[in-house]
Motif scaffolding. Structure first.
Motif, PDB file in Angstrom:
ATOM      1  N   PHE A   1      22.794  -6.579  45.798  1.00  0.00           N
ATOM      2  CA  PHE A   1      21.693  -7.432  45.334  1.00  0.00           C
ATOM      3  C   PHE A   1      21.031  -8.137  46.519  1.00  0.00           C
ATOM      4  O   PHE A   1      19.803  -8.178  46.636  1.00  0.00           O
ATOM      5  N   GLY A   2      21.856  -8.661  47.411  1.00  0.00           N
ATOM      6  CA  GLY A   2      21.348  -9.365  48.593  1.00  0.00           C
ATOM      7  C   GLY A   2      20.496  -8.465  49.466  1.00  0.00           C
ATOM      8  O   GLY A   2      19.409  -8.842  49.909  1.00  0.00           O
ATOM      9  N   PHE A   3      20.998  -7.253  49.696  1.00  0.00           N
ATOM     10  CA  PHE A   3      20.254  -6.333  50.565  1.00  0.00           C
ATOM     11  C   PHE A   3      18.941  -5.903  49.918  1.00  0.00           C
ATOM     12  O   PHE A   3      17.908  -5.791  50.578  1.00  0.00           O
ATOM     13  N   THR A   4      18.977  -5.659  48.594  1.00  0.00           N
ATOM     14  CA  THR A   4      17.751  -5.264  47.885  1.00  0.00           C
ATOM     15  C   THR A   4      16.728  -6.387  47.925  1.00  0.00           C
ATOM     16  O   THR A   4      15.541  -6.150  48.162  1.00  0.00           O
ATOM     17  N   LEU A   5      17.193  -7.600  47.717  1.00  0.00           N
ATOM     18  CA  LEU A   5      16.287  -8.759  47.714  1.00  0.00           C
ATOM     19  C   LEU A   5      15.613  -8.936  49.076  1.00  0.00           C
ATOM     20  O   LEU A   5      14.398  -9.128  49.169  1.00  0.00           O
ATOM     21  N   LEU A   6      16.412  -8.842  50.129  1.00  0.00           N
ATOM     22  CA  LEU A   6      15.865  -9.011  51.486  1.00  0.00           C
ATOM     23  C   LEU A   6      14.864  -7.909  51.817  1.00  0.00           C
ATOM     24  O   LEU A   6      13.799  -8.169  52.389  1.00  0.00           O
ATOM     25  N   THR A   7      15.192  -6.678  51.427  1.00  0.00           N
ATOM     26  CA  THR A   7      14.299  -5.548  51.733  1.00  0.00           C
ATOM     27  C   THR A   7      13.014  -5.671  50.925  1.00  0.00           C
ATOM     28  O   THR A   7      11.906  -5.549  51.460  1.00  0.00           O
ATOM     29  N   GLY A   8      13.175  -5.919  49.615  1.00  0.00           N
ATOM     30  CA  GLY A   8      11.998  -6.044  48.763  1.00  0.00           C
ATOM     31  C   GLY A   8      11.119  -7.220  49.158  1.00  0.00           C
ATOM     32  O   GLY A   8       9.888  -7.146  49.087  1.00  0.00           O
ATOM     33  N   ALA A   9      11.746  -8.300  49.624  1.00  0.00           N
ATOM     34  CA  ALA A   9      10.988  -9.504  49.995  1.00  0.00           C
ATOM     35  C   ALA A   9      10.041  -9.250  51.166  1.00  0.00           C
ATOM     36  O   ALA A   9       9.058  -9.970  51.335  1.00  0.00           O
ATOM     37  N   LEU A  10      10.337  -8.238  51.970  1.00  0.00           N
ATOM     38  CA  LEU A  10       9.445  -7.893  53.086  1.00  0.00           C
ATOM     39  C   LEU A  10       8.046  -7.575  52.573  1.00  0.00           C
ATOM     40  O   LEU A  10       7.048  -7.838  53.233  1.00  0.00           O
ATOM     41  N   GLY A  11       8.009  -6.966  51.363  1.00  0.00           N
ATOM     42  CA  GLY A  11       6.714  -6.662  50.771  1.00  0.00           C
ATOM     43  C   GLY A  11       6.295  -7.687  49.741  1.00  0.00           C
ATOM     44  O   GLY A  11       5.120  -8.031  49.615  1.00  0.00           O
TER      45      GLY A  11
END
Lengths: 184, 176
Positions: A144-154
């Motif tokens: 969840f943490g990794f997805t959030l950080l990656t998605g937050a880039l966009g």
């Protein structure tokens, strides 16, 4: 005396073996984050503001390296988490490219709906993977943490609203999956 | 290796691949004596210790390359065999280099320039002997020309002292 000397040699060799193991894991962790740095670079090139992209990128890559080095469920969560996060990232860029949608007098950006939808799909994918492979709850949290950080880039396209949309989208499928695994 | 230990080792390796550090010491304790005795069959005692240490370092550094599901020991012993071979080649090369260096020196000494240099040195030594006392000269004459293995301890001591004094004179006069 010979026994003591052998034991000392064995414990020195054990120390060296441990160091060699940790060094190799560290190098693999660093080289393992190189492909993910391309995701961050892609985001920065295609629109993420530097003041947001840089700290997010550093946090993402730092956590990825740490998790890969640590191994276990954290290490296993890196790749699926980041890959899942690419989906809302791409949707956010697509939404930005579309610009605003106007209905009558009101106009709105598609960023928040795109990020929520992206989060939903990403979360569903992670939930399916975690349940199918019977992962422990730690996996879901880390991914969840990794997805959030990656998605937050966009999804930082309209500031925190986009990230909150992403967060909400992720949580909807992941929470039940986490609950199932906790009670399994 | 008995079946239970073999399975234990394979489980430890899989855990290590996943990052479970607690599996390292048990795996090491199983492998250490096996690798040591394997290396001892191929190398001298000192070299076999080095080879065993390098092998175990490489095994744990490359643990991600181990194919889970295959037996551990052949993989480990293949690395050990490679380390032993490398160490043996290194020792052989070092010995060859030493032999080449010695041969080069011998060839240089036998060259015209080497001969001339040796002749000059010998002349200097004989001239330096002129600065010594009669007793020392007598003792050195026996050393250079008679080459007798003198059993008498006093005579040996005289020769030793004469040689030391000759070295000091040569250093003072000619700087070598």
């Amino acid at each position: 005396m010979a026994g003591e000397s052998t034991q000392r040699m064995a414990s020195e060799d054990l120390g060296r073996a441990k160091n060699a193991y940790e060094r190799a894991r560290f190098m693999r962790a660093i080289s393992g984050t190189i492909p993910f740095s391309l995701v961050v670079a892609f985001a920065m090139i295609f629109g993420t503001r530097r003041e947001i992209g840089l700290p997010l990128g550093v946090a993402l890559l730092g956590l990825a390296a740490f998790s890969l080095h640590r191994g276990g469920l954290f290490g296993r969560a890196v790749l699926p988490g980041i890959v899942a996060g690419i989906f809302p990232l791409l949707l956010a860029f697509a939404a930005r490219a579309c610009g605003h949608v106007c209905m009558g007098d009101s106009c709105m950006s598609l960023c928040v709906p795109a990020c929520s939808m992206g989060g939903l799909v990403a979360g569903a994918g992670l939930a399916w993977l975690g349940l199918r492979t019977k992962m422990a709850p730690t996996f879901f949290v880390a991914a969840f943490g990794f997805t959030l950080l990656t998605g937050a880039l966009g999804c930082s396209c309209v500031g925190s609203a986009g990230v909150l949309g992403l967060f909400a989208g992720l949580v909807v499928p992941l929470l039940p999956a986490l609950g199932i695994r906790r009670h399994a | 290796m008995e079946e239970t230990r073999r399975r234990e080792l394979e489980r430890d390796f899989q855990r290590l691949q996943g990052g479970d550090r607690s599996a390292l010491e048990p795996a090491f304790r199983i492998l250490f004596p096996i690798v040591r005795s394997f290396a001892a069959r191929l190398l001298s005692p000192a070299e076999s210790e080095d080879a065993a240490q390098l092998t175990l370092e490489k095994v744990f550094a490359r643990i991600d390359q181990y194919d889970a599901g295959r037996p551990v020991l052949p993989w480990v012993l293949a690395i050990a065999e490679w380390e032993c071979r490398t160490l043996r080649q290194r020792t052989r090369r070092r010995k060859e280099d030493t032999d080449v260096t010695l041969e080069k020196k011998r060839t240089e000494d036998e060259s015209p320039e080497g001969n001339a240099a040796r002749h000059e040195e010998l002349q200097q030594v004989f001239q330096a002997m002129g600065e010594l006392s009669e007793t020392d000269r007598l003792a050195l004459r026996e050393f250079f020309f008679d080459h007798d293995e003198v059993a008498d301890a006093n005579a040996r001591k005289r020769k030793q002292r004469a040689l030391e004094r000759l070295r000091l004179v040569v250093r003072r006069l000619y700087g070598w």
